[in-house]
Design a protein around this motif. Structure first.
Motif, PDB file in Angstrom:
ATOM      1  N   TYR A   1       0.863  -1.179   0.000  1.00  0.00           N
ATOM      2  CA  TYR A   1       0.000   0.000   0.000  1.00  0.00           C
ATOM      3  C   TYR A   1       0.906   1.238   0.000  1.00  0.00           C
ATOM      4  N   GLY A   2       0.443   2.291  -0.656  1.00  0.00           N
ATOM      5  CA  GLY A   2       1.288   3.475  -0.783  1.00  0.00           C
ATOM      6  C   GLY A   2       1.525   4.179   0.535  1.00  0.00           C
ATOM      7  N   ARG A   3       0.443   4.611   1.193  1.00  0.00           N
ATOM      8  CA  ARG A   3       0.572   5.349   2.452  1.00  0.00           C
ATOM      9  C   ARG A   3      -0.375   4.749   3.479  1.00  0.00           C
ATOM     10  N   ALA A   4       0.145   4.458   4.666  1.00  0.00           N
ATOM     11  CA  ALA A   4      -0.641   3.808   5.721  1.00  0.00           C
ATOM     12  C   ALA A   4      -0.621   4.643   6.990  1.00  0.00           C
ATOM     13  N   LEU A   5      -1.733   4.614   7.691  1.00  0.00           N
ATOM     14  CA  LEU A   5      -1.888   5.288   8.981  1.00  0.00           C
ATOM     15  C   LEU A   5      -2.131   4.247  10.056  1.00  0.00           C
ATOM     16  N   GLU A   6      -1.477   4.412  11.206  1.00  0.00           N
ATOM     17  CA  GLU A   6      -1.817   3.566  12.354  1.00  0.00           C
ATOM     18  C   GLU A   6      -2.483   4.415  13.429  1.00  0.00           C
ATOM     19  N   LEU A   7      -3.659   3.983  13.860  1.00  0.00           N
ATOM     20  CA  LEU A   7      -4.349   4.599  14.992  1.00  0.00           C
ATOM     21  C   LEU A   7      -3.889   3.943  16.281  1.00  0.00           C
ATOM     22  N   GLY A   8      -3.727   4.754  17.335  1.00  0.00           N
ATOM     23  CA  GLY A   8      -3.314   4.196  18.612  1.00  0.00           C
ATOM     24  C   GLY A   8      -2.045   3.378  18.464  1.00  0.00           C
ATOM     25  N   SER A   9      -1.051   3.986  17.842  1.00  0.00           N
ATOM     26  CA  SER A   9       0.139   3.239  17.412  1.00  0.00           C
ATOM     27  C   SER A   9       0.977   2.703  18.549  1.00  0.00           C
ATOM     28  N   GLY A  10       0.828   3.285  19.766  1.00  0.00           N
ATOM     29  CA  GLY A  10       1.774   2.901  20.797  1.00  0.00           C
ATOM     30  C   GLY A  10       3.182   3.186  20.311  1.00  0.00           C
ATOM     31  N   THR A  11       4.077   2.232  20.487  1.00  0.00           N
ATOM     32  CA  THR A  11       5.471   2.418  20.090  1.00  0.00           C
ATOM     33  C   THR A  11       5.707   2.120  18.612  1.00  0.00           C
ATOM     34  N   GLY A  12       4.641   1.860  17.864  1.00  0.00           N
ATOM     35  CA  GLY A  12       4.754   1.631  16.427  1.00  0.00           C
ATOM     36  C   GLY A  12       4.825   0.179  16.029  1.00  0.00           C
ATOM     37  N   PHE A  13       4.603  -0.721  16.983  1.00  0.00           N
ATOM     38  CA  PHE A  13       4.774  -2.153  16.749  1.00  0.00           C
ATOM     39  C   PHE A  13       4.117  -2.645  15.467  1.00  0.00           C
ATOM     40  N   PHE A  14       2.842  -2.361  15.257  1.00  0.00           N
ATOM     41  CA  PHE A  14       2.116  -2.967  14.153  1.00  0.00           C
ATOM     42  C   PHE A  14       2.548  -2.367  12.815  1.00  0.00           C
ATOM     43  N   LEU A  15       2.468  -1.047  12.698  1.00  0.00           N
ATOM     44  CA  LEU A  15       2.761  -0.414  11.418  1.00  0.00           C
ATOM     45  C   LEU A  15       4.225  -0.592  11.015  1.00  0.00           C
ATOM     46  N   LEU A  16       5.139  -0.377  11.935  1.00  0.00           N
ATOM     47  CA  LEU A  16       6.557  -0.456  11.568  1.00  0.00           C
ATOM     48  C   LEU A  16       6.943  -1.857  11.130  1.00  0.00           C
TER      49      LEU A  16
ATOM     50  N   THR B   1      -6.802  10.525   2.236  1.00  0.00           N
ATOM     51  CA  THR B   1      -5.348  10.653   2.343  1.00  0.00           C
ATOM     52  C   THR B   1      -4.623   9.313   2.269  1.00  0.00           C
ATOM     53  N   PHE B   2      -5.213   8.266   2.854  1.00  0.00           N
ATOM     54  CA  PHE B   2      -4.478   7.020   3.061  1.00  0.00           C
ATOM     55  C   PHE B   2      -5.033   5.868   2.224  1.00  0.00           C
ATOM     56  N   ASP B   3      -4.128   4.995   1.841  1.00  0.00           N
ATOM     57  CA  ASP B   3      -4.505   3.755   1.157  1.00  0.00           C
ATOM     58  C   ASP B   3      -4.870   2.658   2.159  1.00  0.00           C
ATOM     59  N   LEU B   4      -4.367   2.785   3.376  1.00  0.00           N
ATOM     60  CA  LEU B   4      -4.535   1.746   4.401  1.00  0.00           C
ATOM     61  C   LEU B   4      -4.545   2.405   5.769  1.00  0.00           C
ATOM     62  N   VAL B   5      -5.450   1.965   6.637  1.00  0.00           N
ATOM     63  CA  VAL B   5      -5.438   2.345   8.054  1.00  0.00           C
ATOM     64  C   VAL B   5      -5.386   1.070   8.875  1.00  0.00           C
ATOM     65  N   VAL B   6      -4.469   1.028   9.835  1.00  0.00           N
ATOM     66  CA  VAL B   6      -4.322  -0.157  10.671  1.00  0.00           C
ATOM     67  C   VAL B   6      -4.326   0.231  12.142  1.00  0.00           C
ATOM     68  N   GLY B   7      -4.528  -0.763  12.970  1.00  0.00           N
ATOM     69  CA  GLY B   7      -4.428  -0.580  14.417  1.00  0.00           C
ATOM     70  C   GLY B   7      -4.288  -1.931  15.079  1.00  0.00           C
ATOM     71  N   HIS B   8      -3.617  -1.949  16.217  1.00  0.00           N
ATOM     72  CA  HIS B   8      -3.452  -3.185  16.976  1.00  0.00           C
ATOM     73  C   HIS B   8      -3.776  -2.888  18.431  1.00  0.00           C
ATOM     74  N   ALA B   9      -4.786  -3.585  18.952  1.00  0.00           N
ATOM     75  CA  ALA B   9      -5.204  -3.407  20.350  1.00  0.00           C
ATOM     76  C   ALA B   9      -5.516  -1.938  20.643  1.00  0.00           C
ATOM     77  N   VAL B  10      -6.304  -1.323  19.766  1.00  0.00           N
ATOM     78  CA  VAL B  10      -6.638   0.094  19.935  1.00  0.00           C
ATOM     79  C   VAL B  10      -8.132   0.330  20.071  1.00  0.00           C
ATOM     80  N   LEU B  11      -8.970  -0.397  19.337  1.00  0.00           N
ATOM     81  CA  LEU B  11     -10.412  -0.108  19.342  1.00  0.00           C
ATOM     82  C   LEU B  11     -11.008  -0.206  20.732  1.00  0.00           C
ATOM     83  N   HIS B  12     -10.495  -1.116  21.551  1.00  0.00           N
ATOM     84  CA  HIS B  12     -11.095  -1.301  22.883  1.00  0.00           C
ATOM     85  C   HIS B  12     -10.773  -0.143  23.830  1.00  0.00           C
ATOM     86  N   HIS B  13      -9.879   0.788  23.389  1.00  0.00           N
ATOM     87  CA  HIS B  13      -9.582   1.980  24.191  1.00  0.00           C
ATOM     88  C   HIS B  13     -10.433   3.181  23.778  1.00  0.00           C
ATOM     89  N   ILE B  14     -11.131   3.102  22.650  1.00  0.00           N
ATOM     90  CA  ILE B  14     -11.804   4.273  22.071  1.00  0.00           C
ATOM     91  C   ILE B  14     -13.247   4.341  22.573  1.00  0.00           C
TER      92      ILE B  14
END
Length: 323
Positions: A72-87, A138-151
């Motif tokens: 994917y060209g450009r990706a966003l991570e919600l609730g990234s924490g230290t970046g584990f999932f996206l990086l 803006t983004f081709d992809l949005v990801v998150g790991h263990a974030v929805l349960h905090h919102i």
């Protein structure tokens, strides 16, 4: 390369008044809790940016969304924490350019530092998932790991995700607790913490006991964790929430049953004893056992057990439009 941004400074040492206020404000609790944890979060959860975690992240992504469309060209991570999932997804070839967002300034700072150390093209913002500070489409992809349960408002966050996605863009959220899975994981964790902290009071095992100050600090953090963990999910309900926000091609899958029954006591035990007591041999035992049990869950138990019994739920969907 990653670059710093003018966002609020981290606050890793909350005052008593701030902690008290956080009991009635889940968003404040999330900021305080995750700022407090930012510096040690990767170590606590055995997060790394090597092949082990690259495989974990890309396998989770592939499990629910397949591997068509990479990178994917450009990706966003919600609730990234230290970046584990996206990086780790970027290292695994899922996306070329990334943006990390989190309510916690401390977490954003660590994620950007991790991205820079890895040589990845990542920017970052302190951001509320219910009001994402990026333009439409803006983004081709949005990801998150263990974030929805905090919102607090998951459907509002889903609508924001769809707003910032390009037409036809995809979202993937993983690592969310199911209702049943969260119940048994918490019970196992509580029992393991009580047993470990009491057994290590015995004189022959006293060297395995963390200092009382560290144990008290962990207990305070665990208390705030009860505030920041707002939701658990039924897979079918999560699918309905995503569709109600406007998503298409929605699908939820679950994972980890035997792996969770093993993993949560292990993680709790690791948090309750001095890190230097465990060593590489323990780490490999824990990881290899978890791997084998995950294979069992995916290849056998998932075919015969209801999906609601598994610990993690993953969900994907797309924004209407596109090719």
């Amino acid at each position: 390369m990653a670059s710093d941004v003018q966002d609020p400074a981290p606050n890793p040492h909350a005052t008593e008044a701030q902690v008290q206020a956080a009991w009635d404000d889940p968003k404040l609790a999330n900021v305080l809790y995750h700022d407090w944890e930012a510096g040690t979060y990767d170590e606590k959860w055995s997060i790394s940016y090597d092949q082990r975690c690259i495989d974990y992240a890309t396998d989770r992504f592939r499990m629910v969304a397949g591997d068509r469309g990479w990178p994917y060209g450009r990706a966003l991570e919600l609730g990234s924490g230290t970046g584990f999932f996206l990086l780790n997804l970027m290292q695994g070839g899922v996306a070329k350019k990334g943006s990390v967002t989190d309510l916690s300034p401390g977490m954003v700072r660590v994620a950007l530092r991790n991205a820079e150390n890895l040589g990845l093209d990542v920017d970052g913002r302190v951001a509320d998932a219910e009001r994402i500070p990026y333009d439409d489409n803006t983004f081709d992809l949005v990801v998150g790991h263990a974030v929805l349960h905090h919102i607090p408002d998951v459907q509002a966050a889903m609508a924001e995700v769809l707003r910032v996605l390009k037409p036809g863009g995809r979202f993937v959220f993983a690592g969310e607790p199911t209702k049943i899975g969260d119940f048994y994981a918490r019970k196992l964790g509580q029992a393991t913490w009580w047993l470990t902290t009491n057994v290590t009071k015995l004189a022959p095992l006293n060297s395995w006991r963390r200092s009382q100050e560290e144990l008290d600090e962990s207990s305070r953090a665990a208390a705030l964790e009860a505030v920041v963990d707002i939701h658990t999910f039924d897979p079918a309900e999560l699918e309905r929430t995503a569709r109600a926000a406007g998503a298409r091609n929605v699908k939820a899958v679950t994972e980890e049953l035997s792996a969770a029954l093993f993993g949560w006591p292990v993680r709790t035990f690791e948090a309750a004893v001095p890190r230097e007591k465990l060593g590489w041999g323990w780490a490999m035992f824990a990881y290899k056992t978890w791997q084998r049990l995950s294979w069992l869950d995916e290849n056998l138990l998932s075919k015969v057990m209801p999906r609601e019994l598994f610990y993690n739920v993953l969900v994907t969907g797309t924004k209407p439009g596109g090719v």
